[in-house]
Design an enzyme around this catalytic site. Structure first.
Site, PDB file in Angstrom:
ATOM      1  N   ARG A   1      26.268 -22.376  20.658  1.00  0.00           N
ATOM      2  CA  ARG A   1      27.468 -23.024  19.934  1.00  0.00           C
ATOM      3  C   ARG A   1      26.793 -23.428  18.632  1.00  0.00           C
ATOM      4  NH1 ARG A   1      25.636 -27.962  20.137  1.00  0.00           N
ATOM      5  NH2 ARG A   1      24.392 -28.627  22.365  1.00  0.00           N
TER       6      ARG A   1
ATOM      7  N   GLU B   1       8.042 -28.347  32.660  1.00  0.00           N
ATOM      8  CA  GLU B   1       7.183 -27.960  31.310  1.00  0.00           C
ATOM      9  C   GLU B   1       5.938 -28.856  31.036  1.00  0.00           C
ATOM     10  OE1 GLU B   1       9.756 -27.936  27.966  1.00  0.00           O
ATOM     11  OE2 GLU B   1      10.838 -25.814  28.521  1.00  0.00           O
TER      12      GLU B   1
ATOM     13  N   LYS C   1      18.511 -23.070  31.482  1.00  0.00           N
ATOM     14  CA  LYS C   1      17.010 -23.162  30.698  1.00  0.00           C
ATOM     15  C   LYS C   1      16.058 -22.173  31.394  1.00  0.00           C
ATOM     16  CE  LYS C   1      17.544 -27.715  28.632  1.00  0.00           C
ATOM     17  NZ  LYS C   1      18.865 -28.115  29.178  1.00  0.00           N
TER      18      LYS C   1
END
Length: 664
Positions: free
Chosen positions: A292, A200, A116
């Site tokens: 995916r 975040e 990430k």
């Protein structure tokens, strides 16, 4: 196109890939662990090979064993499904080195988006909107604490690797940061083998909207519209739909362009999903990219009339994308929910055990079922406890929600506890119907979606007893080989009067004994001081019809052996279990005398010591089971006499972990 592929996965997604391959004439090779020897994906594949023990690390995560099977069987490609090795760069590279096509993105793309932190840095360079925060390499707790203060509270701690809500914590003030960080890192290490995190700014009441993207080896990248996944519990998606009820055409276009830009930034090939956090004012931020196929891909397929697994196969074989962006046209609205073996009333504790019966709605133009188990199969403790995905499609959102409610009403799972009643309440809740739900709503208002302790009315108990009486009377009896013998009738008939029967029902831990007189659909039922006259009772096609004290009712109902499930007039779901008519009055169970393991799992933390005096509800141990952490709390106040498990121990279900002083 390939002639033979290996599916490096299990359960629902393996069965899903097999169906597409069978339609395309591609032979399939399955792999399985010792726990999955009789699993449906093993039975559906053209051939299947064992690869190890029941734990994922012993089987489905053994890339070397899987590639060896592919080479031995002549498989030209490997489809990784989702989870396990689907986003594993080393496995993708090993496939290429073995001369086997990996049905997924290039290893470099997985690398770029697998972290990430790295993904955010890349998106920042390509002008994709980001949430303010920290995604640097310095992971010293003191440095992270400084960055947390700089980012501001509330903030989100997220595992830098992986997904699925693992290693995520919301922190609302600085005092709770250190403990939340340690917990997130521990969970991330267990799930992904990586303790790195990112920070975040936490967007209050956000929506979660993701875009399906697809790229090929010819330089084409498009998006296949959005899916809204805002109905979540503990970061796990509960209901997914397309189109989003929040987006207008302008917002959809901007987000679609950002999703394609994100995919182009990593030269993406194959199926992927770009996920965004969307604020209440419509501002959106890149969250992550899943390299995916997603669990919720069927809703996209239903509205577009596509088979995304077929697209994956064709792209991996070197073909160009079948459609251009301008060709993508959505029709109607689709919704997906996941049927799980879990107990919503016990904090969604994952379940395991044999599926005694599994009644699902009939597939149709409006109802689709993607599953990996059938009645008689076992939901094991080693893998995700999903039973099936239920997908509905209709001309608009209102009709799709009605289809969903109808389909759930026809669903009955006997064996492990399930989340069906929870999903029914979800599908009827105003925030879902009106499209107002945000990612935190379920966690903030969970009690609104749980059945709780409110008991069914006596008339519902009488209805369940009536169904069991009818079942008794129609059950075949064998009497000395004479089918016409009057002794073959199970109606308690006696000379001179109608016989008395006792129907004992268990419901929500409570036992109810109902006295019954009569037969053939006409009964006098008594429960305590309440008597009910039942007349004209008939049961068929999932419906009980009868007159209860002169009032005619038609009740949706399912009867399986000793279990009855019914819906009342308010569409509440109640399940009754037949118990022996007579029971010994035993001693009280003394359940508060000790703390037992609710299911098999591994102890990851012990927070108490022998001799400690604890309060009711105090956290004593933390267990990892079925891909989640469970806090085990004191059932009552008292002094700890003994602790029978240490950190790292694997314990069986019902094993006594903590005893309290004075317990027998």
């Amino acid at each position: 196109m390939f002639d033979r592929i290996l599916i490096a996965n299990r359960g629902e997604i393996a069965c899903r890939v097999i169906r597409t391959c069978r339609r395309l004439g591609i032979r399939t090779v399955a792999v399985y662990s010792s726990a999955d020897a009789d699993a449906q994906h093993v039975r559906l594949a053209d051939e299947a090979w064992p690869i190890g023990g029941p734990r994922p690390a012993e089987s489905y995560l053994r890339g070397d064993a899987i590639i060896e099977v592919a080479l031995r069987t002549g498989a030209q490609a490997i489809h990784p499904g989702y989870g396990f090795l689907s986003e594993n760069t080393d496995f993708a590279r090993a496939c290429a080195e073995a001369g086997i096509a990996f049905i997924g993105p290039r290893p470099e793309s997985i690398d770029a988006m697998g972290s990430k932190a790295a993904a955010k840095a890349l998106m920042e360079r390509h002008a994709v909107p980001l949430v303010p925060g920290y995604h640097g390499a310095d992971q010293d707790p003191a440095h992270l604490a400084v960055q947390a203060d700089r980012t501001g509270y509330p903030l989100m701690i997220k595992a830098a690797s992986g997904g699925g809500g693992k290693g995520m914590r919301i922190v609302r003030e600085a005092a709770g940061f250190a403990e939340a960080l340690a917990s997130a890192q521990r969970e991330a290490a267990n799930a992904f083998g990586d303790t790195r995190v990112i920070l975040e700014r936490y967007v209050e009441h956000p929506r979660h909207i993701e875009f399906q993207v697809f790229g090929d080896t010819h330089g084409n990248v498009i998006h296949l519209n959005e899916r809204e996944c805002s109905a979540q519990r503990r970061y796990q998606k509960v209901l997914e739909e397309t189109p989003s009820p929040f987006l207008d055409d302008a917002r959809r276009a901007r987000m679609g362009e950002a999703a394609v830009a994100a995919a182009r930034a990593v030269d993406y090939v194959g199926a992927g999903t770009v996920e965004f956090i969307v604020a209440q004012d419509g501002e959106f931020f890149f969250m992550e990219m899943n390299t995916r196929l997603q669990v919720e891909h069927p809703v996209t397929e239903e509205t577009l009339g596509l088979d995304l697994v077929e697209w994956q196969l064709r792209v991996a074989a070197g073909e160009a994308l079948p459609l251009a962006q301008s060709d993508i046209r959505a029709v109607g609205h689709a919704i997906e929910v996941r049927l799980y073996a879990e107990d919503p009333e016990a904090n969604f504790l994952p379940g395991s055990g044999r599926l005694l019966s599994l009644d699902l709605p009939a597939p149709s133009a409006h109802v689709r079922l993607d599953g990996g188990v059938i009645a008689g199969d076992t939901v094991t403790i080693f893998y995700d406890p999903m039973i099936a995905k239920l997908i509905v499609h209709d001309r608009d959102r209102t009709q799709a929600l009605e289809r969903l409610r109808e389909a759930l009403a026809q669903t009955e799972i006997v064996g492990p506890k399930s989340n069906v009643a929870f999903l029914e309440r979800l599908a009827r809740h105003p925030v879902v119907i009106e499209g107002r739900i945000d990612t935190g709503y379920l966690d903030r208002h969970l009690e609104e979606f749980l059945v709780g302790d409110a008991p069914p009315a006596d008339v519902d108990r009488f209805a369940a007893a009536t169904a069991m009486l009818l079942q008794d009377e129609t059950a075949p009896q064998v009497v000395a080989g004479d089918p016409h013998s009057p002794w073959a009738n199970a109606d308690a008939w006696r000379i001179g009067h109608r016989g008395r029967r006792v129907i004992a029902l268990l419901e929500g831990g409570r036992r109810h004994e109902i006295d019954a007189h009569g037969h053939g659909g006409d009964y006098v039922l008594r429960l305590g001081e309440h008597t009910c006259m039942v007349a004209g009772a008939r049961f068929g096609d999932g419906m009980l019809s009868a007159r209860f004290d002169g009032r005619s009712r038609r009740i949706p109902m399912a009867v399986h052996g000793g279990h009855v499930r019914l819906h009342d007039a308010e569409e509440h779901r109640w399940t009754f279990e037949r118990a022996p008519a007579f029971a010994w009055a035993g001693e009280a169970s003394g359940g508060a005398r000790h703390l037992a393991a609710p299911m098999p799992g591994r102890i990851v933390l012990v927070r108490a010591s022998v001799g400690d005096t604890v309060e009711e509800g105090q956290e004593l141990l933390v267990m990892e089971a079925m891909k989640m952490e469970l806090a085990l709390k004191a059932p009552r106040a008292g002094t700890i006499e003994s602790i029978s498990a240490a950190q790292g121990d694997f314990v069986d279900a019902d094993a006594i972990l903590v005893r309290f002083a004075g317990a027998a």
